[in-house]
Structures are given as C-alpha cells and as structure tokens.
Design a protein around this motif. Structure first.
Motif: not given
Length: 219
Positions: A27, A150-151, A154, A157-158, A177-178, A181, A183
């Motif tokens: 994360t 990665l942040y 994500r 994607i959101d 997509t997620k 946890e 990706v």
C-alpha cells in the motif's frame, strides 16, 4: 512483415496461461512533493524534479537486487536477475534507447516467470529476426507515457468508476482495475497481469513489476 505473420504470432502469444494476483501488494502513500530548484545556473531538464525524488526514494528490491533511483529504467532492468528475458527482448528489439531516454515513462515489467507462462515456442518465435516489428510492439505495449505511481493508478481507477484506460506507446490501451488490494491490467486479448512489485522509482520514470506478459492486437 505480412498481416498473416502478425496474426499467427498474436494467436500464439494470446495463449498465455492465467495469472493470479500477488499474494500481497504494498500500500503506497501519496508521493511527497518535490521542492523546485532555486536559481539554477543552467537550464534543467523537464525531469529534474523526478530525478531528484528518485535519487532519494526507498525502492523495493527486484529479484533480490537493489534498484538504484539514480539509474534509468533500462539500466535497472539489466541488473535485475528476474528480468533477464525482458532485458534480452529489449536488446533484440533495439528499444533500449526508449527505456533509457528522458521520459518520463511508466513500464509494466514482466518477470522471467511471466514469459514462461506463454505458450510453448511463443518467446522463441517472437525473438526471430523476421518478427522484430511484432517484438517491438509487444515491448512498447508495456510502456505508458508519464510517471504513474501505484497511488496514481488506483486514483485513476476510482475516477474511472472501476476502470482506468492507459494508452501505451504502442498505440493500444490497457484496462487497469482493482481486485481487493491487487491491481490488475487486462490486455487487448483479455489476458490479465497483476502488479507484483510497485513503484520502483527511476530517473526517467517508474517500473511496476508484473506477473504476466501483456499482448496487443497483432493481427
């Protein structure tokens, strides 16, 4: 290369076996802001801030080897023992300069194990001199303009309500997509690869190690 040959190679590569999400994915917190340089004596490159941040980043190891933030993506590929096949493909395809240029770029880097999941004979066929155009297209399909952490991925994607479309330098797109946890990246043939080691910061961009080979439309 004829369209017929492209189609044959594409059909073979599309037979990649299913991949599964990494058991655990880091994360990653939002990247820290980079202070602007003060009164430079000479013009600086557009990626000087990126290079400064990469030089002080705490990068994950790849294949048990340290990934130095003072190197280019091409240089770190060559030092990672689990990216030997990708390094070889880059050399055969003659695209090292793309991965060593100023960027910034984001590379989704398949491991040797990922190449091993392709159908029997697919890698050897792709490495043949007559198939160089297809090889370059496959490599380029793993490269996206810009430095995407990665942040960031994500967040995209959101913002896309569950799917982020990433346009590659090969011209095709990847769907991110997620899955919990994890990706996932889905290629033009429906094959998936999962981010295994994210956010390897480089002077010219970012590497995310993935556990599958992504294949564009070659027909």
């Amino acid at each position: 290369m004829t369209k017929r040959l492209f189609t044959a190679i594409g059909a073979t590569l599309a037979l990649a076996s299913c991949t599964s999400p990494a058991a655990r994915i880091a994360t990653v917190a939002p990247p820290p802001a980079v202070a602007a340089p003060v009164a430079p004596a000479a013009p600086i490159s557009a990626n000087s801030g990126l290079a400064a941040a990469a030089a002080t980043a705490t990068n994950p190891f790849v294949g048990g080897t340290a990934m130095l933030g003072t190197r280019t993506i091409a240089d770190n590929f060559a030092s990672a023992p689990n990216l030997r096949m990708l390094t070889h493909a880059v050399d055969v395809g003659g695209v090292r300069d793309t991965l060593a240029g100023s960027g910034p770029i984001t590379v989704f880097a398949p491991t040797d194990q990922a190449f091993g999941r392709l159908a029997d004979g697919a890698v050897g066929q792709l490495m043949e001199p007559a198939n160089r155009a297809a090889l370059v297209k496959v490599i380029s399909y793993h490269v996206v303009p810009g430095a995407i952490t990665l942040y960031d991925l994500r967040a995209r994607i959101d913002a896309g309500r569950g799917t982020a479309r990433l346009t590659t330098i090969a011209g095709g797109s990847l769907a991110a997509t997620k899955e919990g946890e994890a990706v996932a990246l889905t290629d033009a043939n429906g094959n998936k690869a999962y981010v295994q080691t994210p956010d390897v910061q480089q002077v010219n961009g970012v590497i995310h190690v993935v556990n599958g080979v992504l294949v564009p439309q070659l027909g």
